[in-house]
Write an enzyme that holds these catalytic residues in place. Structure first.
Site, short mmCIF file in Angstrom:
data_model
loop_
_atom_site.label_atom_id
_atom_site.label_comp_id
_atom_site.label_asym_id
_atom_site.label_seq_id
_atom_site.Cartn_x
_atom_site.Cartn_y
_atom_site.Cartn_z
N HIS A 279 -4.04 -4.72 -0.14
CA HIS A 279 -3.13 -5.50 1.58
C HIS A 279 -3.56 -6.93 0.90
O HIS A 279 -4.53 -7.42 1.44
CB HIS A 279 -5.00 -4.94 2.43
CG HIS A 279 -4.16 -3.41 2.46
ND1 HIS A 279 -3.10 -3.05 3.74
CD2 HIS A 279 -4.82 -2.32 2.01
CE1 HIS A 279 -3.73 -1.75 3.23
NE2 HIS A 279 -3.98 -1.22 2.78
N GLU B 242 -2.81 -8.79 3.47
CA GLU B 242 -2.97 -9.47 4.61
C GLU B 242 -4.44 -9.26 5.26
O GLU B 242 -4.85 -10.09 5.92
CB GLU B 242 -1.78 -9.13 6.53
CG GLU B 242 -2.39 -7.23 6.24
CD GLU B 242 -2.25 -6.12 5.34
OE1 GLU B 242 -1.03 -6.45 4.31
OE2 GLU B 242 -2.31 -5.47 5.36
N CYS C 218 0.60 -1.24 0.20
CA CYS C 218 -0.45 -0.21 -0.18
C CYS C 218 -0.13 0.85 -0.07
O CYS C 218 1.89 1.51 -1.09
CB CYS C 218 -1.01 -0.53 1.37
SG CYS C 218 -2.30 0.66 1.09
#
Lengths: 203, 250
Positions: free
Chosen positions: A181, A183, A79
């Site tokens: 993202h 994650e 990001c």
């Protein structure tokens, strides 16, 4: 052990937990020495570009990033961490970035819903080891108001269509930057972290 | 892509209505249920904490922390959040967004302060609305118990102006009815703002979800009981939407 750089830009807990879930050792650190000693580096982050650069400089982490990249260590920006790899950003006038990749960071054009928030697909433009065996139409979770514009087309590993076609993954050698993202992108996102962990192990 | 968001009501760190998924060890554990929904293909999750006590709040923080270890999709926490410190604590524990309802009405500047400090992308304003006359809806607070006299469509554009990143819109008339979303309300709010709107309240079948995302023009669909009771799985829901030309992550 992979170093996840903590420079006061957002919550790094999810990134650390993502690696942990995939059985990969990773630690959150703001210490340049720890970064120097780590075989793989992750630069996450959300927030303002210029604040991020100031924080990195204050902690001496900008130099640590350059040393890691120079040594060819696997490096993953996520990001804001992707955007910081570029030369400059048009956020608040012009701010200087790390300049690992040539190109600049631009604001998503007016007329689009900003931030671009939600799941979107990627198109692989140049083969990238983190995206091998990725199913077609794989979707990932994005939250961003700015996007990167590499000066060299070869840097653009994947693109995403959000009214405009922008670079969602930039890569060269062992340096990778991802706009979405991993994650927060469920199983397929964690697979990217796992592949990065595998690269670190091989190096 | 449109998002499908299961909502988990929790109190004292437990899911309020037990579920009957046989493959869960503890169907009352919100973290286990959340991880299950992640595996099933949910795009996001919302935890609504209906605990009132201070002790209960600590339990919720603990739940949010544990969720970060098992859940790898974005999740929002709402209920009882009234200060910048509450927000900071939730985000640090691992939440991606917080949602505010009563506090936003009573202290609208909190929206502005929170989005300036943490970014608008993590500030969700929940609006509970009830119909007063055709084409008019009133904002309710305190879990739908207290009318405010505020027009819901005006309030939606106001919270956008104040810095909210997203609106979670619940029709009090439809909530719990299984009759479907209030489509005129959802469409009126979606058209009044430029930020994403999550439709909520009333889903009883998959066509209701499709209607909310198409005729209602919402960006995301929230549902609770149809998922918790296993009436439809997330996968079935997405298959259905995809067949009806609603773009979703499969």
């Amino acid at each position: 052990m992979i170093a996840i750089i903590d420079y006061g830009m957002g919550n790094l807990r999810s990134v650390a937990k993502g690696f942990e879930k995939m059985g990969i050792d990773a630690q959150v650190t703001d210490n340049p020495k720890v970064v120097d000693d780590s075989p793989g580096i992750v630069l996450p982050g959300v927030g303002a570009f210029s604040d991020a650069m100031n924080n990195l400089r204050k902690l001496g982490l900008d130099e640590a990033v350059h040393r890691a990249v120079k040594k060819g260590k696997p490096f993953l920006g996520i990001c804001l961490g992707l955007q910081l790899l570029f030369e400059s950003s048009e956020e608040w006038g012009t701010s200087e970035g790390l300049g690992v990749f040539p190109g600049r960071v631009r604001k998503l054009p007016p007329g689009l819903k900003v931030p671009h928030m939600g799941w979107n697909t990627i198109k692989v433009q140049n083969p990238c080891p983190l995206f091998l065996e990725m199913p077609e139409n794989a979707a990932f979770y994005f939250v961003h108001s700015y996007y990167v514009e590499p000066a060299e087309p070869a840097l653009s590993a994947c693109t995403t269509d959000y009214g405009i076609e922008f670079t969602s993954v930039a890569a060269r050698d062992n340096v990778f930057g991802i706009q979405f993202h991993p994650e927060k992108s469920s199983a397929l996102g964690l697979r990217i972290l796992q592949k990065f962990g595998g690269l670190v192990e091989k190096c | 892509m449109k998002r499908i968001i299961p909502c988990l009501d929790v109190t004292g760190g437990r899911v309020v209505k037990g579920t009957n998924f046989v493959n869960l060890h503890d169907a009352g554990d919100p973290v286990e249920l959340a991880a299950f929904y992640d595996r099933e293909g949910a795009d996001e999750l919302i935890f609504l904490d209906i605990t009132a006590s201070h002790e209960g709040r600590k339990t919720v923080l603990d739940m949010v922390r544990r969720t970060a270890e098992e859940v790898f999709i974005p999740y929002t926490v709402g209920g009882g959040i009234g200060t910048l410190e509450d927000i900071r604590a939730m985000l640090t524990a691992g939440a991606d967004k917080v949602s505010m309802n009563t506090a936003a009405v009573k202290n609208p500047l909190l929206i502005t302060k929170a989005s300036a400090r943490f970014g608008s992308q993590c500030i969700v304003v929940a609006i509970d609305a009830r119909s007063t006359e055709p084409g008019k809806w009133e904002v309710y607070i305190h879990g739908g118990r207290t009318p405010t006299g505020i027009d819901a469509v005006w309030w939606a554009s106001e919270v956008e102006r104040l810095g909210a990143g997203e609106i979670m819109l619940t029709s009090m008339d439809r909530d719990g009815t299984l009759d479907g979303y209030d489509i005129p309300l959802t469409r009126a709010i979606s058209r009044a703002v430029h930020i994403p709107v999550i439709a909520s309240g009333g889903v009883g079948n998959l066509d209701h979800i499709a209607q909310g995302l198409t005729a209602g023009e919402a960006d995301a669909a929230l549902a609770a009981s149809i998922f918790h009771f296993g009436t439809y799985s997330i996968a079935e829901t997405k298959q259905y939407l995809s067949q009806h030309n609603v773009p979703v992550r499969i």
